[in-house]
Design a protein around this motif. Sequence first.
Motif, PDB file in Angstrom:
ATOM      1  N   THR A  26       0.756  -1.331   0.056  1.00 52.40           N
ATOM      2  CA  THR A  26      -0.027   0.053  -0.058  1.00 52.40           C
ATOM      3  C   THR A  26       0.772   1.240  -0.086  1.00 52.40           C
ATOM      4  OG1 THR A  26      -0.130   0.037   2.416  1.00 52.40           O
ATOM      5  CG2 THR A  26      -1.865  -1.022   0.942  1.00 52.40           C
ATOM      6  N   ASN A  27       0.411   2.307  -0.597  1.00 51.65           N
ATOM      7  CA  ASN A  27       1.258   3.444  -0.599  1.00 51.65           C
ATOM      8  C   ASN A  27       0.885   4.217   0.469  1.00 51.65           C
ATOM      9  OD1 ASN A  27       2.332   3.187  -3.211  1.00 51.65           O
ATOM     10  ND2 ASN A  27       0.703   4.318  -4.351  1.00 51.65           N
ATOM     11  N   SER A  28      -0.236   4.592   0.781  1.00 49.89           N
ATOM     12  CA  SER A  28      -0.392   5.451   1.781  1.00 49.89           C
ATOM     13  C   SER A  28      -1.216   4.983   2.962  1.00 49.89           C
ATOM     14  CB  SER A  28      -0.790   6.939   1.403  1.00 49.89           C
ATOM     15  OG  SER A  28      -1.315   7.712   2.401  1.00 49.89           O
ATOM     16  N   HIS A  43      -3.511  14.269   8.421  1.00 50.50           N
ATOM     17  CA  HIS A  43      -2.339  13.794   9.015  1.00 50.50           C
ATOM     18  C   HIS A  43      -1.824  14.650  10.435  1.00 50.50           C
ATOM     19  CE1 HIS A  43      -1.271  11.906   5.385  1.00 50.50           C
ATOM     20  NE2 HIS A  43      -1.214  12.885   4.461  1.00 50.50           N
ATOM     21  N   GLY A 207       9.903  11.746  10.058  1.00 47.67           N
ATOM     22  CA  GLY A 207       8.953  10.553  10.615  1.00 47.67           C
ATOM     23  C   GLY A 207       9.417  10.039  11.956  1.00 47.67           C
ATOM     24  N   ALA A 334       4.839  14.792   3.137  1.00 51.49           N
ATOM     25  CA  ALA A 334       4.633  13.443   2.500  1.00 51.49           C
ATOM     26  C   ALA A 334       5.872  12.397   3.282  1.00 51.49           C
ATOM     27  CB  ALA A 334       4.745  13.415   1.209  1.00 51.49           C
ATOM     28  N   SER A 335       7.078  13.031   3.200  1.00 53.07           N
ATOM     29  CA  SER A 335       8.002  12.271   3.784  1.00 53.07           C
ATOM     30  C   SER A 335       7.962  11.815   5.293  1.00 53.07           C
ATOM     31  CB  SER A 335       9.537  12.883   3.619  1.00 53.07           C
ATOM     32  OG  SER A 335       9.753  14.113   4.209  1.00 53.07           O
ATOM     33  N   HIS A 338       5.384   9.187   5.632  1.00 56.79           N
ATOM     34  CA  HIS A 338       5.890   7.887   5.212  1.00 56.79           C
ATOM     35  C   HIS A 338       6.656   7.100   6.311  1.00 56.79           C
ATOM     36  CE1 HIS A 338       7.136   4.729   2.691  1.00 56.79           C
ATOM     37  NE2 HIS A 338       8.196   5.038   2.802  1.00 56.79           N
ATOM     38  N   GLU A 339       7.717   8.242   6.773  1.00 62.08           N
ATOM     39  CA  GLU A 339       8.604   7.639   7.734  1.00 62.08           C
ATOM     40  C   GLU A 339       7.846   7.002   8.905  1.00 62.08           C
ATOM     41  OE1 GLU A 339      12.395  10.612   6.208  1.00 62.08           O
ATOM     42  OE2 GLU A 339      11.309  10.573   8.003  1.00 62.08           O
ATOM     43  N   GLU A 341       4.839   6.173   9.457  1.00 63.97           N
ATOM     44  CA  GLU A 341       4.014   5.085   9.177  1.00 63.97           C
ATOM     45  C   GLU A 341       5.064   3.737   9.114  1.00 63.97           C
ATOM     46  OE1 GLU A 341       2.316   6.020   5.405  1.00 63.97           O
ATOM     47  OE2 GLU A 341       0.835   7.399   6.460  1.00 63.97           O
ATOM     48  N   THR A 342       6.243   4.094   8.433  1.00 67.83           N
ATOM     49  CA  THR A 342       7.019   2.859   8.449  1.00 67.83           C
ATOM     50  C   THR A 342       7.607   2.277   9.846  1.00 67.83           C
ATOM     51  OG1 THR A 342       7.764   3.502   6.059  1.00 67.83           O
ATOM     52  CG2 THR A 342       9.162   2.013   7.502  1.00 67.83           C
ATOM     53  N   LYS A 366      -5.040   4.341   2.049  1.00 68.66           N
ATOM     54  CA  LYS A 366      -5.844   5.508   1.432  1.00 68.66           C
ATOM     55  C   LYS A 366      -6.889   5.056   0.857  1.00 68.66           C
ATOM     56  CE  LYS A 366      -4.312   9.044  -1.855  1.00 68.66           C
ATOM     57  NZ  LYS A 366      -3.324   9.166  -2.638  1.00 68.66           N
TER      58      LYS A 366
END
Length: 368
Positions: A26-28, A43, A207, A334-335, A338-339, A341-342, A366
């Motif tokens: 999944t992307n987001s 967010h 992140g 966005a970065s 993403h960080e 979430e990871t 998403k």
Amino acid sequence: MEGRPRHDGIGDAHGASIANDEMEGTNSMPLRTKLTEKLGISHPILLAPMGTASGGTLAKAVTEAGGLGIIGFGYGNQERIDQEFRAAGNARVGCGFITWSLARQPHLLARALDHKPAAVMLSFGDARPFVAAIKDAGAALISQVQTVAQAMEAVDMGSDIVVAQGTEAGGHGATRSTLALVPAVVDAVRERNDEIVVVAAGGIADGRGLAAALMLGAQGALLGTRFLASDEALTSAAAKAKLVAARGDDTIRTRVFDIVRNLDWLAVYTGRALQNAFSRQWHGRETELEKSLPTEAPRYARAAEGNDLDTSVVFAGECVDLIRNVKPAAAIVASIVHEAETALRSNLPLRGKRISAPFVPALHPKRR
């Protein structure tokens, strides 16, 4: 598929946790917390209302990226209030004031409220005289605090969101560190009124910092220094370059830039800034600087007008080590997401074993 609370001893009753389902490919996976619900954002990221950098264009960019942009009005200026809200266009943004300065120009709050901000953030002073007007305007009240006692005062006066600011933050702040202050404020606020949202600030630039804030029990993060080095910030190109080149050891908490600008800050609130020739000359010699103001104040004013960064201030937090480039605010948001979430999805190694994080917010795919 919606994220589901886990019931295997991971997570707690005050925040959702990662769903059991695999989320590969999944992307987001947006982070949903009480902050995103309260403000209606995607967010859990707020732009700090930095008076010299957080204009309408930057606030708009952060909002359109899924956070909430907050315009900084600092010491207050009616013309600038109108100008920056115009720059934000139709974007849903908030605004922020230095409370002790607003108390000297209370009409500026009414001017700002005319622009229908989503939230008003007040910092460094007694916010009680302004609570009713903010609430009546339908805006969320965000109170920034530096101690647990201040957090309790913010709760009792009706704040919707409490920002716990650690000393690592750039600009003005106090002495408590983010890592210890945030969970202490979270616990105290939860006991007093669990509906109030706590947000972390101070030293957060990526992140990992957002994930750490969530693990400490905060429902989001307020970022300033990272957005100083964004395309949309009002910061000069030279200041942005200096931020990218700087390291956390290059910052200092000092009063000298307030003294030379004749700003009446309480001594407890120092300003974290990048060290330069001026701070190296006068930090620790504040009494002498005060005596030298007839010559030093005009010299500083000329330097500030000429963007001479060897003399004029560049406020910045300890997180400058983590800032390696200048890029659009949307890319920064966005970065960071993403960080975070990871980091929150991954397991944590411990002496050859792996343990799951004890508290994480819900991660939702998403919607397509």
